[in-house]
Write an enzyme that holds these catalytic residues in place. Structure first.
Site, mmCIF file in Angstrom:
data_model
loop_
_atom_site.group_PDB
_atom_site.id
_atom_site.type_symbol
_atom_site.label_atom_id
_atom_site.label_comp_id
_atom_site.label_asym_id
_atom_site.label_seq_id
_atom_site.Cartn_x
_atom_site.Cartn_y
_atom_site.Cartn_z
ATOM 1 C CG ASP A 106 -2.127 0.922 1.036
ATOM 2 O OD1 ASP A 106 -3.147 0.531 0.460
ATOM 3 O OD2 ASP A 106 -2.002 2.075 1.486
ATOM 4 C CE1 TYR A 218 -5.097 7.652 0.365
ATOM 5 C CE2 TYR A 218 -4.821 7.890 2.725
ATOM 6 C CZ TYR A 218 -5.009 7.091 1.624
ATOM 7 O OH TYR A 218 -5.111 5.734 1.765
ATOM 8 C CG HIS A 273 -5.701 -3.274 -0.624
ATOM 9 N ND1 HIS A 273 -4.999 -2.769 -1.699
ATOM 10 C CD2 HIS A 273 -5.246 -2.604 0.471
ATOM 11 C CE1 HIS A 273 -4.182 -1.827 -1.283
ATOM 12 N NE2 HIS A 273 -4.300 -1.711 0.031
#
Length: 311
Positions: A106, A218, A273
């Site tokens: 990730d 982010y 994931h």
């Protein structure tokens, strides 16, 4: 008149339902940055007999320092953190340069792509698990609207304070629900998180300012940070879950074009994931095949292994 009035009265409900659907799609992503130790625990047990295994809590996550300010979580700051860890703990080669086998999932994988290209002498081999390269991700998303929808949470996270508020409501009840869900959560029923494991994941996020640093990763994606477009020269093992809810499986094929000779891509059917938790045995086998099984290695000749980043 009556239809217009009914529509007006129902508007707040529609808004709340739409917001709920949006948050349901994005909630797990906030947890991803905070899970490094839990994700890497099985590597510590599996590979410590041969390697010095280092599992990092990225800055702002878990027990690591949480420097204030959004700028503290720019990509270049994370690359420097990784460089310093390898400088201190990596195995030094013939020229005295420390090196490692770098593993990232990730966000950790995103940073590992760029670290291996920026500091090629410090990475002997690279393992990427369900993580895009920033340069490839931008081009792929522009050509595949479905990936834009999967990544829509990234734009929501650009807002100040609202994501923190929504994700923490009801003692993080939404995050708990999503992490155990059939679509975004672990796909293998036998591997789904227990209540104790959920509490461990959410402990760091529940601390004061626990959500802001992970979300700031982010918020720095569009901050003008330079993107390293060079291909990592080290051999790469790229591992991908075919049912990853956040990343299109076709993205793995695009990333494959950036792999150096000696690299390989494995797409795990039916997997989501969270590969390290969902398929630990399969990952162990693939990692041993890639780095060399213990029986084939000379004692004391192996580089260090650094496991970077979360799930």
């Amino acid at each position: 008149m009556l239809p217009s009035l009914c529509s007006l009265l129902l508007a707040p409900t529609r808004l709340l339902l739409a917001l709920g659907r949006a948050v349901a799609r994005v909630a797990v992503a906030a947890v991803a940055v905070a899970a490094a130790v839990a994700i890497c625990g099985f590597w510590l047990r599996e590979f410590s007999t041969r390697f010095r295994v280092v599992a990092l809590d990225q800055r702002g996550c878990g027990a690591s320092d949480k420097p204030p300010g959004k700028s503290s979580y720019r990509p270049e700051a994370m690359l420097e953190d990784i460089r310093q860890v390898i400088e201190a703990l990596g195995t030094r080669g013939e020229k005295g340069i420390p090196k490692c086998i770098l593993v990232g999932h990730d966000w950790g994988g995103l940073f590992s792509w760029e670290f291996a290209a920026t500091y090629p002498a410090m990475v002997e081999k690279l393992v990427i698990i369900d993580a895009p390269h920033r340069a490839v991700m931008a081009d792929f998303t522009a050509r595949h609207p479905t990936q834009l929808l999967r990544s829509s949470y990234v734009f929501f996270f650009q807002l100040p304070w609202l994501p923190e508020l929504l994700l923490s409501l009801g003692d993080f009840e939404l995050l708990k629900t999503i992490l155990t869900g059939r679509w975004l959560g672990i796909q293998e029923p036998r591997r789904r998180l227990t209540e104790q494991e959920l509490d461990a994941y959410l402990y760091g996020l529940s601390q004061p300012r626990g959500l802001t640093p992970p979300l700031d990763y982010y918020r720095n994606l569009f901050g003008g940070s330079p993107v390293c477009r060079e291909r990592p020269p080290a051999p790469v093992l790229l591992l991908w879950g075919a049912r990853d809810a956040f990343l299109d499986a076709r993205l793995a094929t695009c990333l494959r074009r950036r792999l150096a000779p000696g690299s390989c891509l494995h797409v795990l059917p039916g997997a989501g994931h969270w590969l390290p938790e969902e398929r630990p045995d399969a990952l162990n086998r693939l990692l041993w095949d890639f780095v060399g099984a213990p029986a084939r290695a000379a004692a004391g000749s192996s580089p260090g292994a650094a496991a970077s980043g979360p799930s």
